[in-house]
Scaffold this active site. Structure first.
Site, PDB file in Angstrom:
ATOM      1  N   ASP A  76      -0.864  91.462  10.997  1.00 45.54           N
ATOM      2  CA  ASP A  76      -0.442  90.314  10.291  1.00 45.54           C
ATOM      3  C   ASP A  76      -1.307  89.585   9.127  1.00 45.54           C
ATOM      4  OD1 ASP A  76      -2.355  90.096  12.354  1.00 45.54           O
ATOM      5  OD2 ASP A  76      -1.379  88.546  13.504  1.00 45.54           O
TER       6      ASP A  76
ATOM      7  N   ASP B 131       8.447  96.971   3.152  1.00 49.40           N
ATOM      8  CA  ASP B 131       9.378  96.123   2.479  1.00 49.40           C
ATOM      9  C   ASP B 131       8.767  95.223   1.882  1.00 49.40           C
ATOM     10  OD1 ASP B 131      11.450  97.604   3.555  1.00 49.40           O
ATOM     11  OD2 ASP B 131      12.747  95.849   3.774  1.00 49.40           O
TER      12      ASP B 131
ATOM     13  N   LYS C 284      -2.953  96.634  15.349  1.00 48.99           N
ATOM     14  CA  LYS C 284      -2.819  95.235  16.389  1.00 48.99           C
ATOM     15  C   LYS C 284      -3.524  95.347  17.477  1.00 48.99           C
ATOM     16  CE  LYS C 284      -1.033  91.037  16.820  1.00 48.99           C
ATOM     17  NZ  LYS C 284      -1.383  89.637  16.044  1.00 48.99           N
TER      18      LYS C 284
ATOM     19  N   ASP D 181       7.202 100.172   8.259  1.00 47.28           N
ATOM     20  CA  ASP D 181       8.660  99.716   7.802  1.00 47.28           C
ATOM     21  C   ASP D 181       8.490  98.193   7.271  1.00 47.28           C
ATOM     22  OD1 ASP D 181      11.365  99.683   7.610  1.00 47.28           O
ATOM     23  OD2 ASP D 181      11.626  98.942   9.560  1.00 47.28           O
TER      24      ASP D 181
ATOM     25  N   TYR E  52      10.641 103.255  17.160  1.00 47.62           N
ATOM     26  CA  TYR E  52      11.878 103.578  16.605  1.00 47.62           C
ATOM     27  C   TYR E  52      12.296 104.653  17.408  1.00 47.62           C
ATOM     28  CZ  TYR E  52      11.263  99.979  12.947  1.00 47.62           C
ATOM     29  OH  TYR E  52      10.764  99.038  11.977  1.00 47.62           O
TER      30      TYR E  52
HETATM   31  C1  IPM Z   1      13.227 102.441   5.973  1.00 46.99           C
HETATM   32  C2  IPM Z   1      14.508 101.958   6.444  1.00 46.99           C
HETATM   33  C3  IPM Z   1      14.662 102.661   7.756  1.00 46.99           C
HETATM   34  C4  IPM Z   1      13.588 102.329   8.804  1.00 46.99           C
HETATM   35  C5  IPM Z   1      16.100 102.162   8.374  1.00 46.99           C
HETATM   36  C6  IPM Z   1      17.183 102.302   7.433  1.00 46.99           C
HETATM   37  C7  IPM Z   1      16.559 103.038   9.709  1.00 46.99           C
HETATM   38  O1  IPM Z   1      14.262 100.542   6.692  1.00 46.99           O
HETATM   39  O2  IPM Z   1      13.138 103.594   5.553  1.00 46.99           O
HETATM   40  O3  IPM Z   1      12.099 101.492   5.783  1.00 46.99           O
HETATM   41  O4  IPM Z   1      13.589 101.544   9.489  1.00 46.99           O
HETATM   42  O5  IPM Z   1      12.721 103.305   8.914  1.00 46.99           O
HETATM   43 MG    MG Z   2      12.527  99.802   5.884  1.00 50.29          MG
END
Ligand code: IPM
Ligand code: MG
Length: 370
Positions: free
Chosen positions: A228, A256, A196, A252, A146
Site C-alpha cells: 500500500d 496498472d 504485505k 496486477d 489468481y
Molecule cells: C493483466 C490483466 C490480466 C491479469 C487479466 C486480463 C486476467 O489484467 O495482464 O494485468 O489480471 O493478469
Molecule cells: Mg492487469
C-alpha cells in the site's frame, strides 16, 4: 539463415490493428538482419470463442506449442458481449490464465518507462518526474490468488459465500525472486521488495525466502516496501524505484498504476517468461470502445516485439533500436487520439501512420548485427 517461429495471437478489440503495426516492425527487422520470422497467426480470446466455441482452441495450443515465442495482443470483450459467453470460456479465464498456466510463464516483466519524449503524457508534475521514470515491475504470474482453489456455495447461515485461496510454495517464490535479483544486478543493484507481511502469511514466507535468496546477491541492496505504501510512493516519488518484485495480484494492481503514472496503459508492453516458453503482450485490455477506429497507439505491442527480440532471440541491440525509434516518433511531436486530445499541441496521426513512422525511424538507425 536462422528461422524463428512466432505464434501471433492478435486477440480482441484493438488487438488486430495494433498487432498489424507490430508485424510491420518485425518484417523490417527480418529484412535488416539475417534472420527469418515464420509468423503463425492463431485465434485466441473472445473472437476465438465465437469462431470455434473455445477461447483457447486446440489448434491455437498446437501452434503455440511449436512456436519459439508467442506474440499476443489484448483480449476481452465489452461487458455485454462477455455475458454471452459461459463464465469459464470468457477470454480472461478461458484463454489468458490457461496460456500462462500451460507454459508456466511465471516471470512477468513490466517496464514503466517515461523518457523525456513521453513526459507530456504523464499526469505527474515535472518536479516529480525529474529526469524521467525508468523502472521495471517483476510480477509473479502463475501463482497466488489468481490460480488458487475457488469455492462458492451457501454457508451455514444460508448466505451465499465465496472462498479463494492464496497459495505459494517456496520454489515458486524463490524462482521469481531470483529473476528480480538478477535484473537488479544488471541495473542499479537496488531491489524493492513489495509485500504485505504485516497482514499476510504469504508475505511472511515470501520475505523469509527473500532473505535466503539475497545471500546469493550480496551486491544488491534490498529495500522492503509494504504494497500500500508502494502505491503511494509510485505517485509521490516514482524515481526512487528501479526494480520492484512482487506476487501476482500486487503486480496486477501496481502495474496498472504504473500505466497511470505514464499517462496510459497503452504505454505498457510486457514479457512473460517461463523456463521453456515465453510470450509477449501489452499489459492493457482490448479497449472495445475504440476498436476499429484506427486511433489506438501500437506502442505497447511494438514494445512487446522489442522485448521478444531481446529475451527470446538475443537481439538486444535491435530491441534498443525499436525503443529509440518509438521515442523518436513521439519526440517529433506525433501522437494518437487515445493518448492525446486534439488541440493539445501534438501532431495527431492514426494507428497505421504511427506504425509507419516507427518503421521509417528504424530504417534510419544503424543496422546492428545482434
Ligand atoms: C493483466 C490483466 C490480466 C491479469 C487479466 C486480463 C486476467 O489484467 O495482464 O494485468 O489480471 O493478469
Ligand atoms: Mg492487469
Amino acid at each position: 539463415m536462422k528461422t524463428y517461429k512466432i505464434a501471433v495471437l492478435a486477440g480482441d478489440g484493438i488487438g488486430p490493428e495494433i498487432t498489424r503495426e507490430a508485424i510491420k516492425v518485425l518484417k523490417l527487422v527480418e529484412q535488416r538482419n539475417e534472420i527469418s520470422f515464420e509468423l503463425l497467426p492463431a485465434p485466441f480470446g473472445g473472437c476465438a470463442y465465437f469462431e470455434t466455441g473455445h477461447s483457447f482452441p486446440q489448434e491455437t495450443k498446437e501452434i503455440c506449442d511449436q512456436a519459439d515465442a508467442i506474440l499476443k495482443g489484448p483480449i476481452g470483450l465489452s461487458h455485454e458481449k462477455s455475458k454471452a459467453i459461459p463464465v469459464d470460456e470468457q477470454p480472461e479465464r478461458g484463454a489468458l490464465l490457461p496460456l500462462r498456466r500451460r507454459y508456466n510463464t511465471f516471470a512477468n516483466f513490466r517496464p514503466v518507462y517515461l523518457p523525456k519524449e513521453l513526459a507530456h503524457f504523464s499526469p505527474l508534475k515535472p518536479e516529480i518526474i525529474g529526469d524521467g521514470i525508468d523502472l521495471i515491475m517483476v510480477r509473479e504470474l502463475v501463482g497466488g490468488l489468481y490460480f488458487g482453489e475457488k469455492q462458492t456455495g451457501i454457508n451455514d447461515e444460508g448466505l451465499r459465500y465465496v472462498k479463494e485461496t492464496l497459495e505459494y510454495d517456496e520454489r515458486q517464490i524463490r524462482r521469481i525472486l531470483h529473476e528480480g535479483f538478477k535484473l537488479a544486478q544488471k541495473r542499479k543493484k537496488i531491489l524493492h521488495n513489495i509485500h504485505k507481511s504485516n497482514v499476510l502469511k504469504s508475505s511472511v514466507l515470501w520475505n523469509e525466502i527473500l532473505e535466503e535468496v539475497a545471500e546469493e546477491y550480496s551486491n544488491v541492496e534490498v529495500i522492503n516496501f509494504l504494497v500500500d505504501a508502494a502505491a503511494t510512493m509510485l505517485c509521490l516519488n516514482p524515481t526512487q524505484f528501479d526494480v520492484m518484485v512482487m506476487e501476482n495480484m500486487f503486480g496486477d494492481i501496481l502495474s496498472d498504476q504504473g500505466g497511470g503514472i505514464l499517462g496510459s496503459l497503452g504505454l505498457m508492453p510486457s514479457a512473460c517468461l517461463g523456463d521453456e516458453k515465453a510470450y509477449y503482450e501489452p499489459s492493457h485490455g482490448s479497449a472495445p470502445d475504440i476498436a476499429g477506429k484506427n486511433i489506438a497507439n501500437p506502442y505497447s505491442m511494438i514494445g512487446s516485439v522489442a522485448m521478444m527480440l531481446e529475451n527470446s532471440f538475443g537481439m538486444d541491440k535491435e530491441a534498443k533500436n525499436i525503443w529509440a525509434a518509438m521515442q523518436n516518433v513521439f519526440g517529433e511531436g506525433y501522437s494518437t487520439a487515445d493518448l492525446s486530445k486534439s488541440g493539445s499541441g501534438v501532431k495527431m496521426i492514426n494507428t497505421d501512420q504511427f506504425g509507419n513512422k516507427v518503421v521509417e525511424a528504424l530504417v534510419k538507425m544503424p543496422i546492428t548485427k545482434s
